[in-house]
Design a protein around this motif. Sequence first.
Motif, PDB file in Angstrom:
ATOM      1  N   ILE A 121       0.840  -1.206   0.000  1.00  0.00           N
ATOM      2  CA  ILE A 121       0.000   0.000   0.000  1.00  0.00           C
ATOM      3  C   ILE A 121       0.872   1.251   0.000  1.00  0.00           C
ATOM      4  CG2 ILE A 121      -1.628   1.343   1.388  1.00  0.00           C
ATOM      5  CD1 ILE A 121      -2.894  -1.307   2.233  1.00  0.00           C
ATOM      6  N   PHE A 122       1.958   1.211   0.746  1.00  0.00           N
ATOM      7  CA  PHE A 122       2.887   2.346   0.766  1.00  0.00           C
ATOM      8  C   PHE A 122       3.442   2.605  -0.636  1.00  0.00           C
ATOM      9  CE2 PHE A 122       7.274   3.813   0.891  1.00  0.00           C
ATOM     10  CZ  PHE A 122       7.176   4.960   1.655  1.00  0.00           C
ATOM     11  N   TYR A 123       3.962   1.570  -1.299  1.00  0.00           N
ATOM     12  CA  TYR A 123       4.531   1.745  -2.636  1.00  0.00           C
ATOM     13  C   TYR A 123       3.453   2.095  -3.660  1.00  0.00           C
ATOM     14  CZ  TYR A 123       9.007  -0.197  -1.104  1.00  0.00           C
ATOM     15  OH  TYR A 123      10.212  -0.409  -0.478  1.00  0.00           O
ATOM     16  N   LEU A 124       2.264   1.514  -3.506  1.00  0.00           N
ATOM     17  CA  LEU A 124       1.180   1.810  -4.440  1.00  0.00           C
ATOM     18  C   LEU A 124       0.784   3.281  -4.366  1.00  0.00           C
ATOM     19  CD1 LEU A 124      -0.929   0.860  -6.481  1.00  0.00           C
ATOM     20  CD2 LEU A 124      -2.400   0.196  -4.564  1.00  0.00           C
ATOM     21  N   GLU A 125       0.719   3.822  -3.161  1.00  0.00           N
ATOM     22  CA  GLU A 125       0.402   5.249  -3.012  1.00  0.00           C
ATOM     23  C   GLU A 125       1.484   6.111  -3.640  1.00  0.00           C
ATOM     24  OE1 GLU A 125       0.280   9.217  -1.074  1.00  0.00           O
ATOM     25  OE2 GLU A 125       1.846   7.692  -0.874  1.00  0.00           O
ATOM     26  N   ARG A 126       2.744   5.681  -3.532  1.00  0.00           N
ATOM     27  CA  ARG A 126       3.848   6.424  -4.140  1.00  0.00           C
ATOM     28  C   ARG A 126       3.727   6.416  -5.666  1.00  0.00           C
ATOM     29  NH1 ARG A 126       3.667   7.894   0.124  1.00  0.00           N
ATOM     30  NH2 ARG A 126       5.316   8.320   1.609  1.00  0.00           N
ATOM     31  N   GLY A 127       3.461   5.241  -6.230  1.00  0.00           N
ATOM     32  CA  GLY A 127       3.283   5.178  -7.674  1.00  0.00           C
ATOM     33  C   GLY A 127       2.081   5.979  -8.144  1.00  0.00           C
ATOM     34  N   TYR A 128       1.009   5.966  -7.361  1.00  0.00           N
ATOM     35  CA  TYR A 128      -0.201   6.729  -7.678  1.00  0.00           C
ATOM     36  C   TYR A 128       0.084   8.226  -7.691  1.00  0.00           C
ATOM     37  CZ  TYR A 128      -4.933   8.586  -7.001  1.00  0.00           C
ATOM     38  OH  TYR A 128      -6.104   9.302  -7.115  1.00  0.00           O
ATOM     39  N   GLN A 129       0.779   8.718  -6.701  1.00  0.00           N
ATOM     40  CA  GLN A 129       1.135  10.132  -6.653  1.00  0.00           C
ATOM     41  C   GLN A 129       2.149  10.490  -7.742  1.00  0.00           C
ATOM     42  OE1 GLN A 129      -0.194  12.384  -4.793  1.00  0.00           O
ATOM     43  NE2 GLN A 129      -1.290  11.216  -3.225  1.00  0.00           N
ATOM     44  N   LEU A 130       3.088   9.612  -7.998  1.00  0.00           N
ATOM     45  CA  LEU A 130       4.128   9.877  -8.985  1.00  0.00           C
ATOM     46  C   LEU A 130       3.545  10.041 -10.379  1.00  0.00           C
ATOM     47  CD1 LEU A 130       7.182  10.124  -9.436  1.00  0.00           C
ATOM     48  CD2 LEU A 130       7.263   7.658  -9.749  1.00  0.00           C
ATOM     49  N   ILE A 193       6.903   2.602 -11.070  1.00  0.00           N
ATOM     50  CA  ILE A 193       7.788   3.660 -10.568  1.00  0.00           C
ATOM     51  C   ILE A 193       9.003   3.807 -11.470  1.00  0.00           C
ATOM     52  CG2 ILE A 193       9.255   4.337  -8.624  1.00  0.00           C
ATOM     53  CD1 ILE A 193       7.274   2.987  -6.767  1.00  0.00           C
ATOM     54  N   PHE A 194       9.571   2.685 -11.884  1.00  0.00           N
ATOM     55  CA  PHE A 194      10.755   2.705 -12.744  1.00  0.00           C
ATOM     56  C   PHE A 194      10.455   3.428 -14.060  1.00  0.00           C
ATOM     57  CE2 PHE A 194      13.528   0.833 -15.960  1.00  0.00           C
ATOM     58  CZ  PHE A 194      14.769   0.894 -15.353  1.00  0.00           C
ATOM     59  N   HIS A 195       9.316   3.129 -14.677  1.00  0.00           N
ATOM     60  CA  HIS A 195       8.954   3.751 -15.947  1.00  0.00           C
ATOM     61  C   HIS A 195       8.799   5.255 -15.805  1.00  0.00           C
ATOM     62  CE1 HIS A 195       5.895   5.029 -19.002  1.00  0.00           C
ATOM     63  NE2 HIS A 195       6.711   4.371 -19.794  1.00  0.00           N
ATOM     64  N   LYS A 196       8.148   5.706 -14.738  1.00  0.00           N
ATOM     65  CA  LYS A 196       7.951   7.143 -14.554  1.00  0.00           C
ATOM     66  C   LYS A 196       9.267   7.856 -14.314  1.00  0.00           C
ATOM     67  CE  LYS A 196       5.588  10.876 -14.243  1.00  0.00           C
ATOM     68  NZ  LYS A 196       4.974  11.452 -15.454  1.00  0.00           N
ATOM     69  N   LEU A 197      10.157   7.259 -13.537  1.00  0.00           N
ATOM     70  CA  LEU A 197      11.446   7.901 -13.288  1.00  0.00           C
ATOM     71  C   LEU A 197      12.268   8.006 -14.573  1.00  0.00           C
ATOM     72  CD1 LEU A 197      12.455   6.290  -9.866  1.00  0.00           C
ATOM     73  CD2 LEU A 197      11.677   8.622 -10.281  1.00  0.00           C
ATOM     74  N   ILE A 198      12.212   6.977 -15.413  1.00  0.00           N
ATOM     75  CA  ILE A 198      12.931   7.025 -16.683  1.00  0.00           C
ATOM     76  C   ILE A 198      12.409   8.182 -17.537  1.00  0.00           C
ATOM     77  CG2 ILE A 198      13.249   5.844 -18.889  1.00  0.00           C
ATOM     78  CD1 ILE A 198      15.078   4.754 -16.829  1.00  0.00           C
ATOM     79  N   LYS A 199      11.099   8.358 -17.586  1.00  0.00           N
ATOM     80  CA  LYS A 199      10.516   9.423 -18.389  1.00  0.00           C
ATOM     81  C   LYS A 199      10.758  10.803 -17.790  1.00  0.00           C
ATOM     82  CE  LYS A 199       6.546   9.062 -20.221  1.00  0.00           C
ATOM     83  NZ  LYS A 199       5.079   8.901 -20.407  1.00  0.00           N
ATOM     84  N   ILE A 211      18.001  11.220 -10.594  1.00  0.00           N
ATOM     85  CA  ILE A 211      16.976  10.273 -11.031  1.00  0.00           C
ATOM     86  C   ILE A 211      17.562   8.870 -11.146  1.00  0.00           C
ATOM     87  CG2 ILE A 211      15.511   9.635 -12.980  1.00  0.00           C
ATOM     88  CD1 ILE A 211      14.990  12.574 -13.442  1.00  0.00           C
ATOM     89  N   ASN A 212      18.789   8.764 -11.649  1.00  0.00           N
ATOM     90  CA  ASN A 212      19.445   7.457 -11.734  1.00  0.00           C
ATOM     91  C   ASN A 212      19.631   6.838 -10.349  1.00  0.00           C
ATOM     92  OD1 ASN A 212      19.634   7.613 -14.514  1.00  0.00           O
ATOM     93  ND2 ASN A 212      21.677   8.541 -14.472  1.00  0.00           N
ATOM     94  N   LYS A 213      19.936   7.672  -9.356  1.00  0.00           N
ATOM     95  CA  LYS A 213      20.071   7.172  -7.989  1.00  0.00           C
ATOM     96  C   LYS A 213      18.729   6.674  -7.464  1.00  0.00           C
ATOM     97  CE  LYS A 213      24.063  10.011  -6.727  1.00  0.00           C
ATOM     98  NZ  LYS A 213      24.586  11.074  -5.832  1.00  0.00           N
ATOM     99  N   LEU A 214      17.649   7.393  -7.795  1.00  0.00           N
ATOM    100  CA  LEU A 214      16.320   6.952  -7.374  1.00  0.00           C
ATOM    101  C   LEU A 214      15.963   5.619  -8.016  1.00  0.00           C
ATOM    102  CD1 LEU A 214      14.388  10.341  -7.634  1.00  0.00           C
ATOM    103  CD2 LEU A 214      15.138   9.198  -5.555  1.00  0.00           C
ATOM    104  N   ILE A 215      16.306   5.455  -9.283  1.00  0.00           N
ATOM    105  CA  ILE A 215      16.040   4.187  -9.964  1.00  0.00           C
ATOM    106  C   ILE A 215      16.833   3.059  -9.312  1.00  0.00           C
ATOM    107  CG2 ILE A 215      16.342   2.968 -12.145  1.00  0.00           C
ATOM    108  CD1 ILE A 215      15.835   5.626 -13.571  1.00  0.00           C
ATOM    109  N   THR A 216      18.090   3.340  -8.988  1.00  0.00           N
ATOM    110  CA  THR A 216      18.922   2.326  -8.341  1.00  0.00           C
ATOM    111  C   THR A 216      18.349   1.912  -6.996  1.00  0.00           C
ATOM    112  OG1 THR A 216      20.883   3.225  -9.439  1.00  0.00           O
ATOM    113  CG2 THR A 216      21.246   1.809  -7.520  1.00  0.00           C
ATOM    114  N   ILE A 217      17.919   2.896  -6.204  1.00  0.00           N
ATOM    115  CA  ILE A 217      17.327   2.588  -4.893  1.00  0.00           C
ATOM    116  C   ILE A 217      16.065   1.762  -5.065  1.00  0.00           C
ATOM    117  CG2 ILE A 217      16.210   3.610  -2.875  1.00  0.00           C
ATOM    118  CD1 ILE A 217      18.134   5.977  -3.173  1.00  0.00           C
TER     119      ILE A 217
END
Length: 386
Positions: A121-130, A193-199, A211-217
């Motif tokens: 739920i935590f990650y889903l909310e993050r992806g939803y907001q992102l 999340i990965f797709h949105k960060l790439i874009k 952004i690359n650091k966020l993708i790595t994390i």
Amino acid sequence: MPHRVEFTPQQLNDLTRGGIEKHIGLYLGPIVLGFAFDSMLLGCIIQQLIWNVIWTPSDRLFNKIILYSVVLLSVATTIFNDCFFFHAFASGFGNWYRLIQLDYIRWHPILDCVTVTLVHIFYLERGYQLHGRSKWVPIIVLPFLLADIGGAIGGTVMLFKIPDTYDLITIKPFFYTWIGGTLVVDLLITSIIFHKLIKSRTGWSDTDLMINKLITISVETQLPSLVVAIAFMVSYGLKANAGLNVFFELFHPKVHVVGLLTVLNSRNKLRNQLNGTSNVKENNYIGKEDKDRSSKFKPKSKSKSKSGDQDIENDINYNPTQLTIIFEDELIVPHLGTRIESSSGSSSDDITTDPRKSQDETDTPSVDGGSDVKDQGDFSAGVQRV
């Protein structure tokens, strides 16, 4: 509780002992190691929780509710596991049949599912907001999340109907629905999340590096849980009543909790890197045209037929404006295109900016906010919601 009426307790004990002693390392070794891994991961969780309280005392209420809930569940699960350990190896010492009874194991799917679902739920909310509160994000993920919950509940109900692990193969449909749903949800949320960060890459060197650091994390925190879930499914498929299944089950939910805490605590390091002082802080723009040039600062061609507007257009191409980044906790990152001299002996007069200005810079956001709120929200959400 169900029990085998066709055998006496002594017969069950002798049969279990004969089966386990033939492969004692396969049955007892993984179980003991599972308790050890569970305790070590709990220590990591408590240590990371202390760092989180120190670094982010004013975090969002939603984050705190999820975090403290999963930590309390992790502590409760470890206590439950220790009771199982005491039941099997202390008070039940010499009783081999207790090692395959389901008095404690039948509760593991529910405890596991509740903890992992809160993390999802935590990650889903993050992806939803992102993704700007796009409805397609929960629509894609929720069916598999519900299947995960349904499989765990159904598996627990079925475990109450069988006496020991000899019949554990009968819950195979519920087991694969439970663990398979967990695996699919992990993959979906990570991909979203990965797709949105790439874009979100802008062409600015510092911004793209962050952004690359966020993708790595994002990848590093999700990979361990994916590996454990896959190994859990494979071990169950090979031998349903082996001790290796108990090994993965004992610490499976804590792998998700450690990943969650790693994501939350990584924000402090990212903030320090964004706001850290250095002799020169410069954010360079690398556009598509710049990649084909042998030199970044290639002289701009001027012809007599070109007017002054052409020079302004060249300035815009070479010096696009860097957006201000605003976090949810009201932390404002300075303009990354600004050149900052050494902090020692410097004053406000030492801060200078690029003398070349374009006509469009008056419409770009400043450190107090700006017009392009959507782009700011995308990247800020990425920092908060890896």
